[in-house]
Design an enzyme around this catalytic site. Structure first.
Site, PDB file in Angstrom:
ATOM      1  N   THR A   8      52.029  21.845  37.766  1.00 22.22           N
ATOM      2  CA  THR A   8      51.654  22.615  38.949  1.00 22.22           C
ATOM      3  C   THR A   8      50.156  22.779  38.908  1.00 22.22           C
ATOM      4  O   THR A   8      49.575  23.028  37.851  1.00 22.22           O
ATOM      5  CB  THR A   8      52.293  24.017  38.926  1.00 22.22           C
ATOM      6  N   GLU A  31      58.552  24.138  40.094  1.00 17.74           N
ATOM      7  CA  GLU A  31      59.453  24.662  39.066  1.00 17.74           C
ATOM      8  C   GLU A  31      60.918  24.584  39.481  1.00 17.74           C
ATOM      9  O   GLU A  31      61.814  24.895  38.690  1.00 17.74           O
ATOM     10  CB  GLU A  31      59.084  26.117  38.750  1.00 17.74           C
ATOM     11  N   LYS A  66      47.050  43.895  51.297  1.00 17.39           N
ATOM     12  CA  LYS A  66      47.457  45.286  51.152  1.00 17.39           C
ATOM     13  C   LYS A  66      46.406  46.186  51.788  1.00 17.39           C
ATOM     14  O   LYS A  66      45.344  46.433  51.221  1.00 17.39           O
ATOM     15  CB  LYS A  66      47.671  45.657  49.689  1.00 17.39           C
ATOM     16  N   TRP A 107      51.644  46.573  53.501  1.00 17.62           N
ATOM     17  CA  TRP A 107      51.549  45.129  53.346  1.00 17.62           C
ATOM     18  C   TRP A 107      51.406  44.448  54.709  1.00 17.62           C
ATOM     19  O   TRP A 107      52.097  44.800  55.653  1.00 17.62           O
ATOM     20  CB  TRP A 107      52.799  44.566  52.668  1.00 17.62           C
TER      21      TRP A 107
END
Lengths: 544, 544
Positions: B185, B330, B440, B445
């Site tokens: 990755t 993954e 934030k 959020w």
């Protein structure tokens, strides 16, 4: 070096966990033996399977014990399957159409410790009970019933048995090659033999059976398994449906055309599965009831070859794609399914139909080959023409029968199917015949399936079987046993003439015998063995 | 008790054996780096993979060694994959867009013993060669080339290397949890980390990815993987295609819209896969070239969220079904794919679109859950509203990174994805953001993805990224970085006004910055990290 991925065993319980988590409200509709309908869903099926697993454990059933089911396709049967296999027991599905002696044999052979049965099979249970001493628990798949309770004093009722258990059950984890289910082949000679599936073989089979080129199953589907759960596990659909989150419609005992048409129309069935004789009934009823089977997009035909006329009717009249498939109990059952390839896209309908009439090609996980005899070692060409003994190998093919000490495979690891077939370069399989149904006339092979298909194409023929009749000169000659449509005045001569421009003269049936009905097995296959007993000597008598 | 089925390990070589046996003449079309086209098929791919396996063995590469590939999507790359993994070596696909230091790090970390590379990457090889002393063999994936030979005196040429080997090679059999492939990755902090896939995880992923509710792959398909083979293995398509016998079109390095439109139209591509930025280019070219993309039935969007406007354009203008999917390196990568269920059939187009804009639901084999923080232990509700940290578990999810001694999982066995999301009761996943991309603001959020999607819906906006800019009062506030269409005169004020009736006032971007281009990663994802570096302080400066 080992990779660094999570390892989870491929277990049947994980299918149900998936369905219950992501498809909880997806409908499971079940027609009960008494004609009522039960509406449930994967969430409830999962809850009851967990309750059932606890109940079975409390009956002192332990990992590896066999538990038999003797039931139609219904929701309690489905829950039981998952309860049994999921908890590490072996689910032994029994065909209630077997003769009592065969039932006794397989129950004792499997050492079944419990039997879960539909109320409708009570007489059968009573008839064999004295001969199956290993069975400790009898569970009627129903609510409490006075008649059953009186006839079987020690019986338990499924609904009562499971109802008080909480659903806080965790499915056990064990090796994925653990036995999950047991299914006996009816067998034409000798005692039935059991195929003992594993969790792994069942999961891999579910993947392959759901692929777009197999049955193409998804959460958009509403599946009607007409093929019974005791017939190679309804071709694996109860597992595949959980894997993909499909809805299921369980038809109960009513497999007649009218019942099926009603279920399809009322519950918007998108795919149905069954043997050709089932479809014959369905088509007759759809016509009679003036149903256009709107929702039905696909039907899967297996168990016997699909007559061309049937495929055309489904396509042209009902807009329904017939998926011709081939398999066997020993193959879980999927061996091949018929879907076209990209290169066939521009063929015309007739050319496409020609391809689609074959039994199709193997999915990943199955390999096929032709050899020169059941124990043959010489590989034959896969050229679409050469005929040979079909052998199979793969992730969901048996290695040996249950309780056998000897492998059932050839020395190089293939299973002989008992079928005679050709294979083309693209893997499309054409089954000529069961080895024992081929007709050997004067040293030449004649395919009974081909002759049957021609007869089935005659508008006034409802069903047709061709058998090898013993012949004093040619050893064997084909004899056609046929059922005429109601009010048909067709004669033997008419039907023979119908063959004239379709096959070589030496392949034509020597005789036509019209009957009222052709005997069928519990799974709807024509009982050719019975026909051979009845009519196998008919040419000898005539030549006397 | 063990079942009595054949046991065959799930090996990558068996995929190629299946394709070569039953789909031998199915076309593999490859666009070479020099623009020429190579037409081959699964039969030849298999032959060359076997030759390649022999050649690699003769280079003294042994079971478990890592072999790197640095190549575009082309047929030699495909053959190499099967040669490497099939023979028991580990195929390490390298992203050529990594910085040289990262390339050096991962090649040394993997202990690659050989590198197979496209000629186009010669300069890269020369730049790093001195720093990768473990690499013993350099193989140019091409025919002999004077320039390459002079620059790399010890180089071998793939075509020459394999051409003299016979194809009498039997793929070795080994444990299915053996490492098959390695993919790093890119990572936003620290060094890249490797996901080490197994043969088993790859095979099970291939099944799941091919299912009707995932990518719906079959032998009727002609697949164009625009997503590079070095990007989570082109999302597994080279394996899935072999499993189902699909045809493949490899685009080489030309991922611009014009090239893709030409390939789709010329080779009748039925399904294409790529990230949103690829589709943006394709749609622009299709319009320009007046192509109706007739053959294209499905396109798969992953890597970043799919803007609603794009999904509508594909459906309404091109009759192409957009499959929105979510995954990660993954996870091999398939985590979810978006397909409707039976119960959605009667919804109107707008309602269906609303569902299809989510990232979809998990196939069998993947489980998802939400918790309250990366290391959170409290499970959150899957009600479609609650937002939490997304964790994943399943057959093709990593347990730990390559060469790590510590597991990457939570104590109860889940992998934290780093994504913030909601899940509804049907398993449909809505990714709100990467945890690190959430904004934030004053304790609330704000989703950058939602703001980007709105901007992308503006007809004069070509690309949009929203980042969290540091704010003296609110901690963070959203800033929109946008690329205007050519000749557009859109102003900051216009674009802010465009948000007015679409979201709450406190969620609106504080500022719009127009740029000529947004920096992209090698796999076409917007490099938000770079944008945060460039523009993360822009609100501080203004508030000084």
């Amino acid at each position: 070096m080992h990779g660094r991925m999570m390892f989870q065993p491929l277990l049947i319980s994980s299918l149900l966990e998936h369905a219950a988590t992501y498809h909880s409200d997806t409908a499971i509709i079940s027609k009960n033996t008494n004609g009522t309908i039960t509406q449930t869903n994967w969430g409830n099926i999962s809850d009851n399977a967990k309750r059932g697993a606890k109940a079975l454990a409390d009956l002192k059933l332990a990992h590896g014990d066999c538990v038999a089911t003797l039931a139609w396709n219904n929701h309690r049967h489905l829950e039981s399957w998952y309860a049994i296999s999921g908890s590490g027991l072996i689910c032994h599905t029994i065909n209630p159409r077997l003769f009592p002696e065969q039932l006794i044999f397989i129950i004792n052979d499997a050492k079944d410790k419990a039997i879960l049965f539909d109320k409708t099979f009570l007489p059968l249970i009573i008839a064999i009970k004295a001969h199956i001493p290993l069975v400790e628990s009898y569970i009627c798949l129903d609510e409490y019933d006075e008649v059953v309770a009186q006839a079987l004093p020690d019986v338990k009722f499924y609904d009562d048995l499971i109802k008080d258990y909480a659903v806080d059950y965790e499915w056990p984890e064990f090796d994925e090659t653990t036995a999950s289910s047991l299914c006996y082949t009816s067998g034409t000679t000798g005692n039935p033999k059991g195929a003992l599936y594993t969790h792994r073989s069942t999961l891999l089979h579910s993947f392959a059976a759901s692929l777009p080129d197999s049955m193409n199953l998804s959460a958009k589907d509403i599946i009607l398994p007409v093929v019974p759960m005791f017939h190679v596990q309804a071709w694996g659909t109860p597992y595949a449906a959980a894997m993909v989150g499909a809805s299921m419609i369980f038809p109960g005992p009513g497999l007649d055309g009218d019942s099926l048409v009603q279920l399809i129309d009322e519950y918007h069935v998108t795919i149905a599965l069954g043997v050709p004789t089932i479809w014959q009934g369905l088509l007759a009823s759809a016509k009679k009831l003036a149903s256009s089977l709107d929702s039905l997009k696909r039907n899967v035909i297996g168990g016997s070859a699909c007559p061309p006329s049937m495929l055309n009717t489904f396509r042209d009249v009902y807009g329904c794609e017939t998926i011709h498939a081939w398999g066997m109990t020993e193959a879980s059952p999927l061996g091949t399914a018929n879907q076209l390839k990209a290169k066939h896209k521009d063929l015309d309908t007739q050319q496409q139909t020609q391809i689609r009439l074959s039994q199709g090609r193997p999915p990943y996980g199955v390999a096929l080959r032709l050899v020169d005899g059941e124990k043959g070692t010489q590989l034959l060409s896969h050229d679409g023409e050469t005929i040979g003994n079909l052998q199979i190998k793969g992730h969901w093919i048996i290695e040996r029968y249950f309780a056998q000490t000897e492998t059932s495979l050839t020395t190089d690891g293939w299973f002989d199917t008992g079928d005679i077939a050709s294979l083309d370069r693209d893997g499309y399989l054409h089954i000529s015949d069961r080895a024992k149904d081929l007709i050997k006339s004067g040293g030449e092979w004649i395919s009974s399936v081909e002759l049957e298909n021609i007869a089935m194409g005659h508008p006034e023929i409802v069903m047709a079987a061709v058998i090898a009749a013993t012949h004093p000169k040619w050893d064997e000659r084909p004899v056609l046993i046929a059922v005429k449509a109601k009010d048909s005045t067709l004669t033997e001569h008419d039907l023979i003439s119908f063959y004239h421009d379709k096959i070589a003269k030496w392949q034509m049936p020597d005789k036509v015998i019209f009957v009222d009905a052709i005997p069928l097995s519990g799974t709807g296959k024509m009982l050719k063995r019975k026909l051979r007993e009845d009519f196998g000597s008919v040419l000898l008598e005539e030549n006397v």
